[in-house]
Design a protein around this motif. Structure first.
Motif, PDB file in Angstrom:
ATOM      1  N   PRO A   1      73.663  70.931  59.794  1.00 37.28           N
ATOM      2  CA  PRO A   1      73.973  72.323  59.447  1.00 37.28           C
ATOM      3  C   PRO A   1      73.525  72.657  58.033  1.00 37.28           C
ATOM      4  N   LEU A   2      72.976  73.865  57.882  1.00 37.49           N
ATOM      5  CA  LEU A   2      72.528  74.351  56.582  1.00 37.49           C
ATOM      6  C   LEU A   2      73.506  75.426  56.126  1.00 37.49           C
ATOM      7  N   GLU A   3      74.121  75.237  54.994  1.00 34.76           N
ATOM      8  CA  GLU A   3      75.156  76.153  54.525  1.00 34.76           C
ATOM      9  C   GLU A   3      74.665  77.138  53.473  1.00 34.76           C
ATOM     10  N   ASP A   4      73.380  77.088  53.139  1.00 34.55           N
ATOM     11  CA  ASP A   4      72.832  77.982  52.113  1.00 34.55           C
ATOM     12  C   ASP A   4      72.503  79.344  52.714  1.00 34.55           C
ATOM     13  N   GLN A   5      72.236  80.301  51.824  1.00 33.71           N
ATOM     14  CA  GLN A   5      71.691  81.580  52.272  1.00 33.71           C
ATOM     15  C   GLN A   5      70.223  81.381  52.644  1.00 33.71           C
ATOM     16  N   VAL A   6      69.828  81.976  53.769  1.00 38.22           N
ATOM     17  CA  VAL A   6      68.460  81.804  54.248  1.00 38.22           C
ATOM     18  C   VAL A   6      67.830  83.181  54.460  1.00 38.22           C
ATOM     19  N   PRO A   7      66.857  83.570  53.646  1.00 37.67           N
ATOM     20  CA  PRO A   7      66.134  84.822  53.891  1.00 37.67           C
ATOM     21  C   PRO A   7      65.097  84.617  54.998  1.00 37.67           C
ATOM     22  N   PHE A   8      64.942  85.605  55.868  1.00 39.56           N
ATOM     23  CA  PHE A   8      63.971  85.520  56.945  1.00 39.56           C
ATOM     24  C   PHE A   8      63.624  86.926  57.419  1.00 39.56           C
ATOM     25  N   GLU A   9      62.582  86.999  58.214  1.00 40.43           N
ATOM     26  CA  GLU A   9      62.196  88.273  58.840  1.00 40.43           C
ATOM     27  C   GLU A   9      62.464  88.186  60.336  1.00 40.43           C
ATOM     28  N   LEU A  10      63.078  89.230  60.867  1.00 37.07           N
ATOM     29  CA  LEU A  10      63.415  89.274  62.284  1.00 37.07           C
ATOM     30  C   LEU A  10      62.649  90.409  62.962  1.00 37.07           C
ATOM     31  N   THR A  11      62.002  90.083  64.065  1.00 33.29           N
ATOM     32  CA  THR A  11      61.283  91.089  64.861  1.00 33.29           C
ATOM     33  C   THR A  11      61.764  91.015  66.298  1.00 33.29           C
ATOM     34  N   LEU A  12      62.296  92.134  66.792  1.00 39.89           N
ATOM     35  CA  LEU A  12      62.724  92.230  68.186  1.00 39.89           C
ATOM     36  C   LEU A  12      61.655  92.998  68.953  1.00 39.89           C
ATOM     37  N   CYS A  13      61.087  92.366  69.967  1.00 40.51           N
ATOM     38  CA  CYS A  13      59.949  92.937  70.685  1.00 40.51           C
ATOM     39  C   CYS A  13      60.348  93.373  72.090  1.00 40.51           C
ATOM     40  N   ASN A  14      59.840  94.524  72.479  1.00 40.26           N
ATOM     41  CA  ASN A  14      60.119  95.045  73.818  1.00 40.26           C
ATOM     42  C   ASN A  14      59.030  96.025  74.201  1.00 40.26           C
ATOM     43  N   PHE A  15      58.605  95.967  75.465  1.00 45.92           N
ATOM     44  CA  PHE A  15      57.591  96.915  75.939  1.00 45.92           C
ATOM     45  C   PHE A  15      58.180  98.305  76.050  1.00 45.92           C
TER      46      PHE A  15
ATOM     47  N   PRO B   1      58.894  93.967  61.831  1.00 49.36           N
ATOM     48  CA  PRO B   1      59.724  92.963  61.147  1.00 49.36           C
ATOM     49  C   PRO B   1      60.719  93.593  60.186  1.00 49.36           C
ATOM     50  N   VAL B   2      61.925  93.040  60.150  1.00 44.51           N
ATOM     51  CA  VAL B   2      62.984  93.513  59.262  1.00 44.51           C
ATOM     52  C   VAL B   2      63.489  92.320  58.457  1.00 44.51           C
ATOM     53  N   LYS B   3      63.616  92.489  57.150  1.00 40.61           N
ATOM     54  CA  LYS B   3      64.085  91.402  56.291  1.00 40.61           C
ATOM     55  C   LYS B   3      65.598  91.230  56.461  1.00 40.61           C
TER      56      LYS B   3
ATOM     57  N   MET C   1      54.147  80.666  55.859  1.00 38.08           N
ATOM     58  CA  MET C   1      55.244  81.148  56.694  1.00 38.08           C
ATOM     59  C   MET C   1      55.171  80.498  58.080  1.00 38.08           C
ATOM     60  N   ILE C   2      56.332  80.229  58.647  1.00 41.76           N
ATOM     61  CA  ILE C   2      56.426  79.671  59.999  1.00 41.76           C
ATOM     62  C   ILE C   2      57.061  80.720  60.898  1.00 41.76           C
ATOM     63  N   VAL C   3      56.454  80.946  62.053  1.00 43.82           N
ATOM     64  CA  VAL C   3      56.982  81.916  63.011  1.00 43.82           C
ATOM     65  C   VAL C   3      57.571  81.179  64.214  1.00 43.82           C
ATOM     66  N   TYR C   4      58.836  81.436  64.480  1.00 42.71           N
ATOM     67  CA  TYR C   4      59.505  80.910  65.668  1.00 42.71           C
ATOM     68  C   TYR C   4      59.668  82.053  66.661  1.00 42.71           C
ATOM     69  N   GLU C   5      59.461  81.759  67.937  1.00 39.01           N
ATOM     70  CA  GLU C   5      59.602  82.790  68.966  1.00 39.01           C
ATOM     71  C   GLU C   5      60.629  82.347  70.006  1.00 39.01           C
ATOM     72  N   TYR C   6      61.390  83.320  70.471  1.00 38.24           N
ATOM     73  CA  TYR C   6      62.437  83.039  71.452  1.00 38.24           C
ATOM     74  C   TYR C   6      62.341  84.051  72.593  1.00 38.24           C
TER      75      TYR C   6
ATOM     76  N   ARG D   1      61.058  87.301  67.363  1.00 39.58           N
ATOM     77  CA  ARG D   1      60.185  86.548  66.450  1.00 39.58           C
ATOM     78  C   ARG D   1      60.913  86.415  65.116  1.00 39.58           C
ATOM     79  N   LEU D   2      60.960  85.196  64.620  1.00 42.60           N
ATOM     80  CA  LEU D   2      61.671  84.917  63.379  1.00 42.60           C
ATOM     81  C   LEU D   2      60.702  84.215  62.437  1.00 42.60           C
TER      82      LEU D   2
END
Length: 251
Positions: free
Chosen positions: A237-251, A179-181, A1-6, A202-203
């Motif tokens: 551009p990627l036109e396929d369906q992409v499953p991922f996990e999304l995590t929104l972080c906050n103190f 994380p939420v799918k 798995m690859i984790v991207y952070e924003y 976090r994605l």
């Protein structure tokens, strides 16, 4: 798995940049080659450049104190394990005390070293640290690897409390979200945030998907557009369906 952070704000952006520099520094400092030690030293200079843009020490101390007060509020929660809570509180207290004890401006020991500052001035020039430009630096690079490593550690040691605090703050931030799918339809995903403030996103993606997220966000909306790379590595551009996990972080 690859984790991207924003990061959602400049403060977290600065912390993530410093964390990235610290990881690079750790890697190159432990290598034996003079060229790798040159990169480690240049990375210290980059750290000072990034850290000098904000009053990080007081900012981190304030955040650690906020986290301490929040954690103390969990003592009466029956679902919290007291041993784990005490361990985290002890770590917060230890890191905060070490940061308070750190004297002077961040990296002042490096700034006060005339020889190091001369190297810093040359390294910003492409090819400016050649042996004929700086024979004393070239001579230092010919020393045994363990001597060079010990010098680098000595120069970096005053920065350790700052990076310990930075690492703890980011760890607590990352642990704050669940994380939420999700599934991006036709390579795109949008979510209304309804004004709720987050610090970081976090994605997580399956590395075999070939998908690359391009993220933009504000306090109202989150938008993720997935791309992929062809043979020329240019994003497409990627036109396929992409499953991922999304995590929104906050103190």
């Amino acid at each position: 798995m690859i984790v991207y952070e924003y990061p959602f704000n400049e403060r977290i952006r600065t912390l993530l940049r410093l964390e990235d520099l610290y990881e690079k520094f750790q890697f190159f400092a432990h290598q034996p080659d003079p060229m790798q030690h040159h990169v480690a030293l240049s990375t210290i200079f980059d750290m000072l450049e990034v850290a000098g843009r904000a009053d990080l020490k007081s900012d981190l101390l304030q955040e650690l104190e906020r986290q301490r007060q929040t954690l103390l509020g969990y003592r009466l929660n029956p679902n919290v394990q007291p041993e784990m809570l005490d361990a985290i509180l002890a770590e917060v207290d230890s890191v905060s005390s070490a940061l308070v004890a750190a004297q002077g401006k961040t990296g002042q020991n490096v700034r006060d070293n005339e020889w190091l500052m001369s190297i810093r001035g040359r390294t910003i020039i492409p090819g400016g640290a050649c042996d004929f430009d700086m024979p004393s630096y070239y001579a230092w690079q010919q020393r045994p690897a363990d001597q060079r490593y010990n010098d680098i550690v000595t120069w970096f040691t005053p920065l350790v409390p700052l990076f310990d605090a930075l690492g703890l703050v980011l760890r607590l931030l990352r642990d704050s979200g669940a994380p939420v799918k999700m599934i991006a339809v036709a390579g795109s995903y949008q979510q209304m945030l309804q004004g709720k403030v987050y610090q970081m996103l976090r994605l997580t993606l399956d590395e075999t998907s070939g998908a690359i997220p391009e993220i933009s966000a504000n306090k109202y909306m989150l938008w993720v557009r997935f791309t992929t790379q062809g043979g020329d590595l240019k994003p497409k551009p990627l036109e396929d369906q992409v499953p991922f996990e999304l995590t929104l972080c906050n103190f």
